[in-house]
Every structure is written in C-alpha cells, then in structure tokens.
Design an enzyme around this catalytic site. Structure first.
Site, PDB file in Angstrom:
ATOM      1  N   TYR A  79     -29.194 -28.035  -2.581  1.00  0.00           N
ATOM      2  CA  TYR A  79     -30.373 -28.896  -2.433  1.00  0.00           C
ATOM      3  C   TYR A  79     -30.043 -30.273  -3.008  1.00  0.00           C
ATOM      4  CZ  TYR A  79     -34.600 -26.971  -0.449  1.00  0.00           C
ATOM      5  OH  TYR A  79     -35.550 -26.549   0.432  1.00  0.00           O
ATOM      6  N   GLU A  81     -32.444 -33.296  -2.554  1.00  0.00           N
ATOM      7  CA  GLU A  81     -33.507 -34.254  -2.211  1.00  0.00           C
ATOM      8  C   GLU A  81     -33.359 -35.522  -3.059  1.00  0.00           C
ATOM      9  OE1 GLU A  81     -36.351 -31.119  -2.599  1.00  0.00           O
ATOM     10  OE2 GLU A  81     -37.323 -31.725  -0.747  1.00  0.00           O
ATOM     11  N   ARG A 294     -24.939 -32.205  15.439  1.00  0.00           N
ATOM     12  CA  ARG A 294     -26.356 -32.435  15.750  1.00  0.00           C
ATOM     13  C   ARG A 294     -27.014 -33.075  14.529  1.00  0.00           C
ATOM     14  NH1 ARG A 294     -27.124 -30.133  20.388  1.00  0.00           N
ATOM     15  NH2 ARG A 294     -29.192 -31.028  20.455  1.00  0.00           N
TER      16      ARG A 294
END
Ligand code: DSN
Length: 491
Positions: A79, A81, A294
């Site tokens: 993670y 963020e 992608r």
C-alpha cells in the site's frame, strides 16, 4: 540481454531475450498451475488466440515481455497512498523509487513539466484531471477569498455553496458519434453527471473537425473545460488551435491522448499536433499505441500540478505499484529510437490500410486517415456495424463496431467498423500486409448479407457466403505466420 522494444516483440527477436522470457513464463505458468490449473490453461489459450487472430482493435496492442513480467511481482502487495516521499503508510521506499523513475521517464519522453503515473486507467486519469481543474479553478479561489487554506476549514453552509458551485460547471467535448469518448461528459459516464456538457461535432460534408464551429460553441457555451482528444476520429488535431479557442473563452484545455500517445511519444505528432505543450492538462492510457501496461497517466503544466498530485486521495486509492513499475519499463522502451520507427510505421500502415479500402471502393469516414485509425462505413456494403463485426469475427478478424457521424443505426448497431494498426504493426506487419488485410475485410463484407427479420431486415443477423470464413482464415494464417507474435517465445 537486449530488450529492444520492437525487435524483442516483433520481427526479429534477440534469441537470448526470447529464451529468457520463455523460461520465465514456463516457470510462472507451472506455479499458477499448481494452485488453479484452469487459470493457467486460460492464460495459455489467450496467447494462442492472440497469436492466431488478426487483431485490428484500435485501442489494443501487445506489450513486451519485459513490461508484462514487471507486473507479476511483490510490488503488488504494498500500500502506498500519497505521493512520492509523502505516504500514508510506512515502508514505501521502493515504491518511491519506482514512481520517481516512471514519472521521470514520462516527463522526459513527452517534454512535460509534471507527470502523475498513479491512475489505474484512462477514466481514472480523466477524473483526476477534471477534479484537479475544478480544485484549481473553482475551489482554490473560493478558499483564497475566504482567507482559508483547506476545505475542512469551511463552515457547513459555505461548504454546501462550494459543492453546488463545483457541481455546476460546464464542459465542451467532442460528440460521441464524431469520435469522442464517453468520459468526455456523456451521461452514462460519471463525467456527464458531474458537468453540464455540450459537444462539438465534425463538418457534415467532410467529417473533419471544424475549428470555427468549435470556437462558436465555446463562445456561446463558455465552458470551464474544453476537452480535445478522441477514440474514433481518424484524423490529426491541431492542438495549438484548440488552445487558442480555450484561451479566448477562458477555458482550461484538457487533451485526452489515450489513443494516440504512442504517436506523440514516437514523434509522429509534433508541433501543433503534439498536445503536451498546448494543453493545460493531458491525460492518457498507457496500453494503447504507447504499448505499455494497462493503466493511466496525467501530464500537467505547473499551475495544475499541485492539484493533480492530490489524485490520491481525491479520486484514487492505493496506487498499483507493480503497474507503475511496468509503466516505467514501457516508457523506457518508448524512449528508444526504435519506438519512433514503430510509431511512424503505425501511421504509414494506417495509410496503406485506408488506401487498400479506397481502391476497392469501400467507404471511409473522412475519406482516409492520418493517424492510426481507419473508420470503415459499412453501409457501403449494405450492413450495420454489428453485422460486419460478427461476420469478420467468423473469419478470424477482430474489430469493433463503432458509430459514424450522424449514425442512422444508433450507438448499438452502428454503421461503422473501427480499425487500428498499432497491434499488427508490433507484430511486424508492413504496408503490403495491410493492403492484403483490406482485401480480406472487403472479401468478408462483400460476401455478407443481412438476414430477413419479422417486419423487415435484421440489424444484427446476417449470412456469410459458404467458404468465405475458411478462405479468409487461410489467407490470414499466412500473414500471421509471416509476422509471428512474440517470436521465439515458447511455453
Ligand atoms: N476502450 C477504449 C477504446 O476502445 O477506445 C477506450 O475506452
């Protein structure tokens, strides 16, 4: 081991590269097989199917083994963020390295002052851009006027007023049937629910963008944002002119270059056709003509970069660190001179495909192309887009149906087939191959008849003359065998 983006991926692979990639995939599939064999089988089958079909979907490509392998690592497990060096989680030092390298490559490749590589997709990139523009143009001045620093400092009543203001802004984008994209303010997409939207179309006689009409619409509608960019318009855009129009009405120019980012990166679109210096904010996906993983990306001029940098938590959750790593690898590939050769071939091949249709009397929207897209008007064969798409698939040719300007068959059945050259160019297809592709497509469509239906002729059902699918399959196989996908890669 060399990893030239074209030769590792197309006509003449470095043998060592292919051998190493083969060993990596064999091992990976063996590991996957030990847990869920059906997923390993579907993954093998997908490669076989991609190798065996003529892929003409304008938004697809084949990423290099280096890009694909980069996505399969433990970077996925972290993670992160926040932004580089300013995360809401501990232990993000390697993600910082990855994101810094990806952003550096993006800035260098596109000559952009700022790059944000966290968006997970094109729609995410566009949402980040919209909200960054709203934050800069609407929220920041309100806060400054109130002498406040943060929206949390606003009273409930002032916050309510600001929310109303944020939700009442205007956006001008290209109409869907002229080749615009759903995320440019259309009602089924959240952008259409966020903004009052109006669209500009193309000249009804020529099919070309009419800058005078765009300027007139902008003067009358006075949008906060003008969006330029397309997913089905077969021509180049003069972004300097679009910027002049935006400046005249005080709008922010946002360019969505998702489709043609590879042609910008490969220096086929330069000067007025390069959106990056002209747009305030440029968004893109990374997996189309740019040939990466992608994902999405936002490039911005300095006055918008602080707001874009807050994409997480404004719009996004935790960045996909493994995909940011793959973006870095793809951007490094796109900075090699071979990518410019590739991009020029994409454009040259589109010309060859268009000429192949024109000499066989097939109708093309705008009468040709000067980018990577050819939009075939299949009413010239008495078919709908839906019938043409299905008949072509029966013959092993993968395309997608698409509206044409003022489409008489609507957005579901459509009257067009959108074709693009990025993927087959990666396989090594050249101009003669694309002429042959045009011949095969015309062969299928000329041998397809709409079926009768209760009350008239069906817009979906069709019959393909006996022997057509077999004949076209055999001819395609010759082209595909001569231009193998991932040559030397064996599972
Ligand atoms: N799906 C992409 C395309 O085909 O153009 C964009 O949404």
């Amino acid at each position: 081991m060399t990893a030239d983006p074209v030769t590792s991926n197309a006509a003449a692979p470095g043998a060592e590269y292919a051998e190493t990639a083969s060993a990596a995939y064999r091992a990976a599939l063996q590991v996957i097989e030990s847990v869920e064999p059906r997923i390993a089988a579907a993954t093998r089958k997908e490669l076989a199917d991609q190798r065996d079909s003529l892929k003409l979907i304008a938004s697809e490509n084949y990423a290099s083994p280096a890009v694909l392998l980069t996505m399969g690592t433990w970077l996925s497990d972290k993670y992160a963020e926040g932004t580089i060096g300013h995360r809401f989680y501990a232990g993000c030092q390697n993600v910082d390295t990855v994101e810094t390298i990806a952003a550096e490559h993006a800035r260098e490749l596109f000559g952009a002052p700022y790059a944000y590589v966290q968006p997970h997709s094109g729609i995410d990139a566009n949402l980040v851009a919209f909200w960054a523009i709203l934050a800069t143009r609407v929220e920041a001045p309100e806060l400054a006027e109130a002498g406040l620093k943060h929206v949390n400092d606003l009273s409930e009543a002032d916050w309510e007023k600001l929310r109303n203001k944020l939700g009442n802004q205007r956006l001008l984008g290209m109409s869907l049937d002229a080749g615009g994209h759903l995320t440019h303010g259309f009602r089924p997409n959240i952008s259409g629910k966020m903004f009052h939207q109006r669209s500009y179309g193309t000249d009804p006689d020529t099919g070309f963008l009419d800058y005078g009409a765009v300027a007139a619409a902008a003067r009358e509608f006075k949008p906060l944002i003008i969006v330029a960019g397309y997913s089905a318009y077969p021509r180049r855009v003069n972004f300097a002119k679009m910027r002049e129009i935006a400046d005249e009405v005080g709008a922010t120019l946002m360019v969505d270059m998702a489709h043609f980012a590879g042609l910008v990166a490969g220096k086929v679109f330069t000067g007025d056709e390069d959106p990056v210096p002209h747009a305030h904010v440029t968004t893109t996906t990374t997996h189309k003509s740019l040939r990466g993983p992608r994902g999405g990306m936002v490039l911005a001029q300095p006055e918008y970069s602080d707001a874009v940098d807050k994409g997480c938590p404004m719009v996004l959750g935790g960045p996909l660190s493994h995909v940011m790593a793959a973006k870095a690898v793809a951007l490094a590939e796109a900075r090699q001179p071979a990518f410019q050769t590739y991009a020029q071939r994409v454009a040259d091949n589109a010309q060859a495909l268009a000429n192949g249709f024109l000499k066989r009397d097939a109708g093309l929207v705008t009468g040709g192309t000067d980018n990577h897209i050819v939009l075939l008007d299949v009413t010239s064969f008495g078919l709908t887009g839906r019938q043409a798409e299905s008949a072509l698939l029966d013959a092993g040719i993968v395309t997608n149906r698409n509206s044409v300007p003022a489409d008489p068959n609507g957005a579901w059945y459509t009257s067009g087939i959108r074709l693009g050259t990025p993927a087959l160019t990666t396989r090594g297809f050249g101009a003669d191959d694309f002429d042959r592709v045009a011949e095969l497509i015309v062969d299928v469509l000329a041998n397809t008849q709409p079926s009768a239906a209760a009350g008239g002729v069906s817009k979906a059902k069709y019959t393909l003359a006996d022997g057509t699918a077999e004949r076209v399959h055999a001819a395609s196989a010759e082209l595909l065998d001569a231009n193998p996908l991932y040559p030397g890669l064996t599972l």
